[in-house]
Enzyme design. Structure first.
Site, mmCIF file in Angstrom:
data_model
loop_
_atom_site.group_PDB
_atom_site.id
_atom_site.type_symbol
_atom_site.label_atom_id
_atom_site.label_comp_id
_atom_site.label_asym_id
_atom_site.label_seq_id
_atom_site.Cartn_x
_atom_site.Cartn_y
_atom_site.Cartn_z
ATOM 1 N N ARG A 1 50.920 38.238 56.615
ATOM 2 C CA ARG A 1 50.083 37.892 55.315
ATOM 3 C C ARG A 1 48.948 36.608 56.679
ATOM 4 N NH1 ARG A 1 50.829 33.430 56.015
ATOM 5 N NH2 ARG A 1 49.510 32.574 53.957
ATOM 6 N N GLY A 2 47.603 36.291 55.450
ATOM 7 C CA GLY A 2 46.912 35.328 56.122
ATOM 8 C C GLY A 2 45.851 36.699 56.535
ATOM 9 N N ALA A 3 44.438 35.698 55.918
ATOM 10 C CA ALA A 3 43.665 36.880 56.352
ATOM 11 C C ALA A 3 43.032 37.595 57.580
ATOM 12 C CB ALA A 3 42.110 36.765 55.822
ATOM 13 N N ARG B 1 45.860 45.999 50.998
ATOM 14 C CA ARG B 1 45.662 44.366 50.611
ATOM 15 C C ARG B 1 44.257 44.263 50.620
ATOM 16 N NH1 ARG B 1 48.465 39.224 52.227
ATOM 17 N NH2 ARG B 1 47.646 38.695 49.741
ATOM 18 N N GLN C 1 54.173 29.787 49.665
ATOM 19 C CA GLN C 1 53.157 30.352 50.964
ATOM 20 C C GLN C 1 53.424 28.766 51.516
ATOM 21 O OE1 GLN C 1 52.280 32.117 48.719
ATOM 22 N NE2 GLN C 1 50.763 33.707 49.242
ATOM 23 N N ASP D 1 39.577 34.077 52.375
ATOM 24 C CA ASP D 1 40.268 35.488 52.963
ATOM 25 C C ASP D 1 39.079 36.367 52.912
ATOM 26 O OD1 ASP D 1 42.631 34.070 51.650
ATOM 27 O OD2 ASP D 1 43.512 36.287 52.227
ATOM 28 N N LYS E 1 43.800 31.957 48.457
ATOM 29 C CA LYS E 1 44.297 31.562 47.238
ATOM 30 C C LYS E 1 44.483 31.512 46.055
ATOM 31 C CE LYS E 1 47.412 33.027 47.819
ATOM 32 N NZ LYS E 1 47.594 34.779 47.681
HETATM 33 O O1 MRU Z 1 47.629 36.460 49.791
HETATM 34 P P1 MRU Z 1 48.275 35.278 51.410
HETATM 35 O O2 MRU Z 1 49.580 34.813 51.805
HETATM 36 O O3 MRU Z 1 47.155 36.448 52.642
HETATM 37 O O4 MRU Z 1 47.272 34.194 51.095
HETATM 38 C C1 MRU Z 1 46.433 33.723 52.900
HETATM 39 C C2 MRU Z 1 45.249 32.919 51.837
HETATM 40 O O5 MRU Z 1 45.244 32.506 51.248
HETATM 41 C C3 MRU Z 1 44.874 32.196 52.975
HETATM 42 O O6 MRU Z 1 44.327 31.074 53.157
HETATM 43 C C4 MRU Z 1 43.695 32.759 53.598
HETATM 44 O O7 MRU Z 1 44.540 34.259 54.217
HETATM 45 C C5 MRU Z 1 43.443 31.696 54.643
HETATM 46 S S1 MRU Z 1 44.240 31.883 56.220
HETATM 47 C C6 MRU Z 1 43.926 31.896 57.975
#
Ligand code: MRU
Length: 368
Positions: free
Chosen positions: A53-55, A90, A203, A244, A255
């Protein structure tokens, strides 16, 4: 980054040279485990179920997912089906669309027997570039932290509040919001991080705390609602979060709960920075609140919570009364007016159309 002394990225090619290894983030912080992806179906599942996960990491995994699909069948129908399957995993992080487009463009016009190799090469390039981008975000963000530190009573650490996990686990390495913190810590500049737990999936409590703990960065986990109180009492010098999807006008989607931190930061005069790699910018959008699709996930993530009991067993328990409905909005949008600055791989800019276009003049025509 290192895990028990061994350097890791979050995604890499296995020894067989074709299957894709990832860290299974659903098992952290209690177990560090890796797993192998061998098909596009497994890659799509890993993204949707948030093993990754994470963009930025979602984008890199999707790119490798296309390579796995082309390994099974390099034909056009397979390419389109794999693309569509991965794209729907996603909806919010735009890196997913960007990475898929990049691999598709790379394989376009290639003979069938070359497509798989080209896709793997492009996925590896996306992963390598992400590492370089995040390292650069770390250096530019370090400048922000250094400047804040210079204005503090000598010896006092810089108190940084972050939300969710925008650390190395959310990227291929280094992270976005946490990269400047790692660079500052590496330079011996004293920092302390307030880690929002980040309900419902935690997270912050599970991943950010695990990362910072592993790297010896001083930190404290707080409930999501503590930020306003901390800021009112002068306990936060700066907020740094990830995103994201960022519009061409500087709105940032991150988030759920990020917006409330930005409001509290503005009310208390605390600078609010957003760290982002340029593939997170959606140059086609101008109004984040109206235009960015917000993922809604299974309400079970709200009604239940997982943790380790005193016997060491990881289990899931129900929090709400039987029959109470729940809603699970994954992200919110922080309007650009609440953002002090955007920390990118090319430097820090204002969260405005001109600020972004000044750093990325090559995108000016897309954004117009
Ligand atoms: O739902 P997630 O855990 O994928 O959300 C991640 C986030 O909100 C991060 O802050 C975002 O992807 C930036 S990560 C470099």
């Amino acid at each position: 980054m290192n895990v028990n002394g061994t350097p890791y990225r979050t995604i890499w090619l296995a020894d067989d040279g074709w299957s894709v290894e990832i860290i299974d983030q659903t098992r952290l912080p209690h177990h560090f485990a890796t797993t192998r992806l061998t098909t596009v179906v497994e890659a799509a599942h890993a993204i949707k179920a948030m093993l990754v996960r994470g963009a930025p990491l979602i984008g890199a995994t999707a790119a490798y997912g296309l390579a796995l699909a082309l390994r099974d069948d390099p034909g056009d129908a397979s390419l389109v089906a794999a693309h569509d399957q991965l794209l729907t995993t996603r909806p919010t992080a735009v890196n997913l669309r960007w990475a898929l487009q990049r691999v598709r463009q790379a394989v376009a016009g290639q003979p069938l027997d070359r497509r798989m190799a080209v896709a793997y090469r492009e996925a590896a390039a996306i992963a390598d570039e992400d590492v370089a981008i995040c390292r650069s975000i770390g250096d530019h963000g370090f400048g922000v932290i250094q400047a804040i530190h210079a204005g503090l009573v000598p010896g006092r650490p810089v108190n940084i509040l972050t939300h969710c996990n925008a650390g190395w686990l959310a990227t291929v390495d280094w992270g976005t919001a946490l990269a400047p913190i790692y660079v500052a810590h590496g330079h011996g500049l004293p920092v302390h991080v307030w880690v929002d737990e980040t309900r419902p999936r935690n997270q912050g409590a599970s991943l950010t705390a695990w990362e910072l703990n592993s790297h010896g960065v001083p930190h404290t986990v707080v409930v999501d609602n503590a930020g306003g109180h901390l800021m009112q009492h002068g306990l936060v010098d700066v907020c740094i979060v990830g995103t994201d999807r960022t519009t061409a006008t500087g709105d940032v989607c991150n988030k759920i709960g990020t917006y409330l931190k930005a409001l509290a930061a503005r009310d208390n005069g605390v600078p609010f920075y957003v760290a982002l790699p340029s593939p997170t910018i959606d140059w086609t959008l101008r109004d984040g609140v109206a235009e960015i699709p917000i993922e809604q996930r299974d309400p079970c993530e709200v009604t239940h919570i997982a943790g380790r009991d005193e016997t060491g067993r990881v289990c899931t328990i129900q929090l709400v009364p039987h029959g109470s409905p729940a809603a699970n909005f994954g992200f919110d949008v922080t309007p650009a007016r609440l953002v002090t600055g955007l920390i990118t791989e090319r430097g820090v800019c204002a969260a405005t159309p001109d600020g972004l276009a000044g750093l990325f003049p090559d995108q000016r025509s897309v954004a117009a």
